[in-house]
Structure formats: C-alpha cells, structure tokens
Design an enzyme around this catalytic site. Structure first.
Site, PDB file in Angstrom:
ATOM      1  N   HIS A   1     -73.518 144.998  94.812  1.00  0.00           N
ATOM      2  CA  HIS A   1     -74.062 143.639  94.953  1.00  0.00           C
ATOM      3  C   HIS A   1     -75.322 143.527  94.101  1.00  0.00           C
ATOM      4  O   HIS A   1     -76.014 144.527  93.873  1.00  0.00           O
ATOM      5  CB  HIS A   1     -74.399 143.359  96.428  1.00  0.00           C
ATOM      6  CG  HIS A   1     -74.580 141.907  96.741  1.00  0.00           C
ATOM      7  ND1 HIS A   1     -75.731 141.212  96.443  1.00  0.00           N
ATOM      8  CD2 HIS A   1     -73.738 141.000  97.319  1.00  0.00           C
ATOM      9  CE1 HIS A   1     -75.591 139.947  96.834  1.00  0.00           C
ATOM     10  NE2 HIS A   1     -74.388 139.786  97.365  1.00  0.00           N
ATOM     11  N   GLY A   2     -75.643 142.331  93.650  1.00  0.00           N
ATOM     12  CA  GLY A   2     -76.904 142.097  92.938  1.00  0.00           C
ATOM     13  C   GLY A   2     -78.088 142.311  93.878  1.00  0.00           C
ATOM     14  O   GLY A   2     -77.952 142.125  95.088  1.00  0.00           O
ATOM     15  N   ASP A   3     -79.225 142.686  93.300  1.00  0.00           N
ATOM     16  CA  ASP A   3     -80.379 142.990  94.175  1.00  0.00           C
ATOM     17  C   ASP A   3     -81.168 141.741  94.590  1.00  0.00           C
ATOM     18  O   ASP A   3     -82.222 141.844  95.213  1.00  0.00           O
ATOM     19  CB  ASP A   3     -81.310 144.013  93.502  1.00  0.00           C
ATOM     20  CG  ASP A   3     -81.937 143.468  92.234  1.00  0.00           C
ATOM     21  OD1 ASP A   3     -81.665 142.299  91.882  1.00  0.00           O
ATOM     22  OD2 ASP A   3     -82.693 144.214  91.581  1.00  0.00           O
TER      23      ASP A   3
ATOM     24  N   THR B   1     -78.722 139.552  87.251  1.00  0.00           N
ATOM     25  CA  THR B   1     -78.783 139.083  85.861  1.00  0.00           C
ATOM     26  C   THR B   1     -79.680 137.854  85.767  1.00  0.00           C
ATOM     27  O   THR B   1     -79.397 136.833  86.402  1.00  0.00           O
ATOM     28  CB  THR B   1     -77.364 138.727  85.365  1.00  0.00           C
ATOM     29  OG1 THR B   1     -76.512 139.831  85.649  1.00  0.00           O
ATOM     30  CG2 THR B   1     -77.365 138.426  83.876  1.00  0.00           C
TER      31      THR B   1
ATOM     32  N   ASP C   1     -68.415  89.762 109.122  1.00  0.00           N
ATOM     33  CA  ASP C   1     -67.408  90.814 108.934  1.00  0.00           C
ATOM     34  C   ASP C   1     -66.032  90.267 109.316  1.00  0.00           C
ATOM     35  O   ASP C   1     -65.478  90.606 110.360  1.00  0.00           O
ATOM     36  CB  ASP C   1     -67.813  92.013 109.823  1.00  0.00           C
ATOM     37  CG  ASP C   1     -66.849  93.185 109.711  1.00  0.00           C
ATOM     38  OD1 ASP C   1     -66.106  93.250 108.715  1.00  0.00           O
ATOM     39  OD2 ASP C   1     -66.827  94.024 110.638  1.00  0.00           O
TER      40      ASP C   1
ATOM     41  N   SER D   1     -67.439 134.319  94.281  1.00  0.00           N
ATOM     42  CA  SER D   1     -66.760 133.028  94.483  1.00  0.00           C
ATOM     43  C   SER D   1     -66.239 132.473  93.152  1.00  0.00           C
ATOM     44  O   SER D   1     -65.346 131.641  93.141  1.00  0.00           O
ATOM     45  CB  SER D   1     -67.680 132.020  95.172  1.00  0.00           C
ATOM     46  OG  SER D   1     -68.849 131.852  94.447  1.00  0.00           O
TER      47      SER D   1
ATOM     48  N   LYS E   1     -72.690 126.665 101.492  1.00  0.00           N
ATOM     49  CA  LYS E   1     -72.943 125.953 100.233  1.00  0.00           C
ATOM     50  C   LYS E   1     -71.930 124.836 100.072  1.00  0.00           C
ATOM     51  O   LYS E   1     -71.001 124.719 100.853  1.00  0.00           O
ATOM     52  CB  LYS E   1     -72.783 126.920  99.048  1.00  0.00           C
ATOM     53  CG  LYS E   1     -73.764 128.056  99.057  1.00  0.00           C
ATOM     54  CD  LYS E   1     -73.471 128.969  97.892  1.00  0.00           C
ATOM     55  CE  LYS E   1     -74.387 130.192  97.956  1.00  0.00           C
ATOM     56  NZ  LYS E   1     -73.933 131.242  97.075  1.00  0.00           N
TER      57      LYS E   1
HETATM   58  C1  SPV Z   1     -66.968  99.100 110.032  1.00  0.00           C
HETATM   59  O1  SPV Z   1     -67.883  99.900 109.867  1.00  0.00           O
HETATM   60  O2  SPV Z   1     -66.863  98.067 109.373  1.00  0.00           O
HETATM   61  C2  SPV Z   1     -65.929  99.346 111.015  1.00  0.00           C
HETATM   62  C3  SPV Z   1     -66.252 100.112 112.221  1.00  0.00           C
HETATM   63  O3  SPV Z   1     -64.845  98.864 110.865  1.00  0.00           O
HETATM   64  S1  SPV Z   1     -66.637  98.989 113.444  1.00  0.00           S
HETATM   65  O4  SPV Z   1     -67.776  98.185 113.000  1.00  0.00           O
HETATM   66  O5  SPV Z   1     -66.958  99.734 114.651  1.00  0.00           O
HETATM   67  O6  SPV Z   1     -65.483  98.145 113.669  1.00  0.00           O
HETATM   68 MG    MG Z   2     -64.800  97.327 109.446  1.00  0.00          MG
END
Ligand code: SPV
Ligand code: MG
Length: 434
Positions: free
Chosen positions: A91-93, A124, A207, A11, A46
């Site tokens: 491959h590494g062991d 390694t 809110d 990777s 990962k």
């Molecule tokens: C929040 O997490 O503030 C969101 C999602 O806006 S909800 O509360 O469902 O509106």
């Molecule tokens: Mg919100």
C-alpha cells in the site's frame, strides 16, 4: 519471492502512473492479486466512480504484473486478507496519517492473524489530482453518464438521498454539501428532485401542471450546466398519452435519470391537500396503459417510476398494494408511495406488503408530512430512495421575507448583515466572477 503471494487493492477509475508504481513494487514480492473495490465499497466513502466495475476490471486484468483480480466488496481490507492469506500486502504510505489511519490499523491486525507483512511504498507525488478531478467532473456531466448514475447508485447503496433543487444555485448547494459522521463516512445527497410544486411556486404559479415541459426542462438544463449529479423529474400526471410519448423522448435525451408519474387525472392539485380539494385518481387499467406507453416511448435508460396516490385520497392500503402490482406488471421501473399522514405507519405497512411481493423493485418515499422518520428507518423498511421534495425553496422564502421586512423596518440594511451572506462571500461563490 518464489511462490510468495501479494495483495493490493485499487479502484482504478482513472488509471495513472501512481497505480503502475504500486503494481511494479508489488510484483517484486511475488504473484500479485489485485482486489478491485466495488461501486458499493467505494460509495461508502467517496463518490461513485465514473467507470463501472466491469469496465474497471477489464483495465486491471490487462495490466502487466497483475495475476489475478478479485472483488474487494468492502472499503476495509480485512475480509479479503483473511480469505486470501497473502504473504504481503502493499500500500502507499499516504495512509499513515489522516482519514485512512483506521483502515491501516485494521489491515495490520488482519495481517498479523495470518502472518502476512505490510509493505508501504512512498506515495507517488505530483499526480495532478486537481486535473483528474476536473476531467472526472466533466465526464460525469455528459448526459448519458449522468443518466446512468442513478441506476448504479441504486445498485451500490441501500438508500439514495435526493434533494429538491428548483434553481442552479439550490442545486449547487445540494451537489456540494456533505457531512462527515463520527466514523469518518461522508454523507451527501445523491441527486436532485425537480419538483412540480417548487418549480411552479418559484414562478409564482400554482402547482396545477401549468408549467409546460419546456419550461421545466429549461430549468433542469440550467441546473445541468453547473452540476454533475443525477436528477429525478416529477412529471405530475404525465398529461395525455399522446403528449407523454413525445415529451418523454425529450426528457430522456436531456440526461434525466428518472421520471415519477402520478396516477391522478383531470386538473391536478398538490397531493398534500388530500381530499380537501377535488382530486381524482385514474383507474388502474388506464394508468397501466400510460406506464406501458411511457416504457415503449423510451429506451431503458430513463426510469419510469409510478406514483400511487391511494393513501393521499383516503383509499385503503389494499388498493395501493393492488395498484403497485399492476403498475409493476405494466412495466414500471419503480414505485413511489405517497402519504400526507404525520405518522409513517401507513407507508411502512405498504412497504412490508410490497417487499414480500417484489424484492428488488426500487421503492420511493417522500417524507414531507411524516418528517420525523429518518433515512435509516426508511432504509430498514425497504425503501431505496428518499426525496426531500420542497425543502430548499421552503428554506429560502422565510429567509428572504425576513430580510425584506427588516430593511423596511430599520430604513437600512445594516441590521440584516448578520443573517445574510457577506459581499465578499457572494463574490467568491461562483468561480470566474472575479
Ligand atoms: C412535488 O414536489 O411537486 C410533489 C411532491 O409532487 S408533493 O408536493 O408532496 O405532492
Ligand atoms: Mg408534484
């Protein structure tokens, strides 16, 4: 050795002398083809590597001893072995025991089918993986690296799991917690949701878009101080266009990966109230203007995701689908469809219609009310991001309340010890406390 072919797989996120040892051994057996694991293949087991596929490919192509680089699209080597039919696989062991032993068994089986031979070389030792991990962690906290991770995850994974984080401590949990399923696959959260509901509630405020962007960003910067995963910010309605254009520049510079902006206007109330409070949806034209202004105000690094509130406000599915079309046309990088139903039927119906029209625009679900739905079901329905939007704060409140009450009731804290973290655990929790 002449005309023999060798396959190895790497990777190479952080190239070290262990890789060079492997390549030097491999080239003794013939012409070396290196299978470079894609982001998707790595992400199945990962963390997503710091360098993207093309960057890692450039490194590998310029290493002496490698003749050819191919994509290793799966974590398991069988497909490429059967296709390339190498004489040897080196491959590494270190995979004889432990979590990669099934990977080894599958490889041996595939080699047997094509008459190839497995060469295992001593792994390694003394590579300071602790040092490498530390520098990778530091690199992923750089704002531009953190920011781009979400887009890369969306390309590498079918569904990204995002958990609400309202404080640095809750974000540390969201960053570190993981679960190993029965196939040994590591399941973890891919990033954080900065919720307007929980950020406001944490401050004891409603809110209603009352916290200003600087308060929100102070919290987010505190989270960024101690974590490395990407964040999606709930920016409510985004406010006035003129303010939005200015605020988004600050948000983009912070290293946030995406904002989600909802199509409401006036005094915003939480969506889960539905029509039980006065909430008004913005008209399509005005909200589309807002999306275009947001895109113009930012470079393409910050994703602008439009959130549709039609179903919350009792409007028909048709309205939600029409809005999705218009919002994508206006430049939205993704769509969030919200619902307050207990049953996911309406958002599944939306997803079906949306996916017929847009096959690769990221679609976001917030299953707060329809919480019996699983991430796998959402993935199958065409969703790319699932946000668990308020669960860390909702978990903490009853736990605190229970202990507060118990202490009062018992006149001491002895009885509460069993339900709280021990003193020694809290002293050990944050490195550097000692
Ligand atoms: C929040 O997490 O503030 C969101 C999602 O806006 S909800 O509360 O469902 O509106
Ligand atoms: Mg919100």
């Amino acid at each position: 050795m002449k005309n023999k072919t060798v396959y190895i797989s790497l990777s190479v996120d952080l190239l070290h002398h262990g890789h060079i040892n492997l390549i030097n051994h491999a080239k003794k057996y013939g012409k070396v083809t290196a299978g470079l694991l894609t982001d998707r293949a790595i992400r199945a087991h990962k963390r997503i590597p710091l360098l993207n596929f093309d960057q890692r490919k450039k490194i590998l192509e310029n290493i002496t001893g490698i003749s050819n680089v191919v994509s290793q699209n799966e974590y398991e080597y069988e497909k490429n072995i059967l296709k390339l039919k190498p004489n040897y696989f080196v491959h590494g062991d270190d995979w004889i025991f432990g979590r990669d032993k099934n990977l080894r068994a599958g490889t041996i089986k595939a080699l047997r089918k094509i008459g190839g031979k497995l060469i295992e070389i001593p792994y390694t030792k003394n590579i300071s993986s602790k040092f490498l991990k530390k520098s990778m962690y530091l690199e992923s906290t750089i704002p531009t690296n953190r920011q781009s991770t979400l887009k890369r995850l969306l390309e590498a994974k079918k569904i990204c799991r995002i958990l609400e984080a309202h404080s640095p401590l809750s974000a540390i949990i969201a960053e570190q917690v993981y679960y190993k399923n029965k196939n040994g696959k590591k399941i973890e959260f891919d990033g954080f949701w900065s919720s307007s509901l929980t950020d406001s509630t944490l401050k004891g405020k409603p809110d209603i878009e009352v916290l200003d962007i600087n308060q929100r960003l102070t919290n987010i910067n505190d989270i960024f101080d101690v974590t490395s995963k990407p964040i999606i910010i709930d920016i409510d309605t985004g406010g006035k266009i003129e303010h939005l254009e200015i605020n988004l520049k600050t948000i983009e510079r912070s290293g946030a990966s995406a904002v989600i902006m909802e199509d409401k206007k006036g005094l915003k109330k939480n969506s889960l109230f539905g029509n039980s409070v006065k909430q008004e949806q913005e008209n399509i034209k005005e909200f589309s203007k807002k999306i275009s202004a947001a895109k113009k105000a930012t470079t393409n690094k910050l994703m602008i995701i439009a959130r549709i509130e039609s179903l919350i406000l009792g409007k028909p599915l048709k309205d939600a689908v029409l809005r999705a079309e218009k919002y994508v046309k206006a430049g939205a990088d993704g769509i969030m469809i919200h619902s307050k139903e207990k049953n996911p039927k309406e958002i599944f119906n939306f997803a079906e219609k949306f996916r017929k029209r847009f096959s690769d625009i990221p679609l976001v679900a917030v299953p707060s009310s329809y919480n019996s739905v699983t991430d796998k079901q959402l993935e199958k329905a065409g969703f790319n991001i699932v946000i668990y939007a308020n669960h860390m704060l909702r978990a903490s409140y009853p736990a605190m309340q229970k202990v507060a009450l118990e202490i009062l009731k018992n006149g001491r804290s002895y009885e509460s010890e069993k339900s709280i973290m021990s003193i020694s655990n809290i002293l050990d929790l944050i490195p550097g406390t000692k």
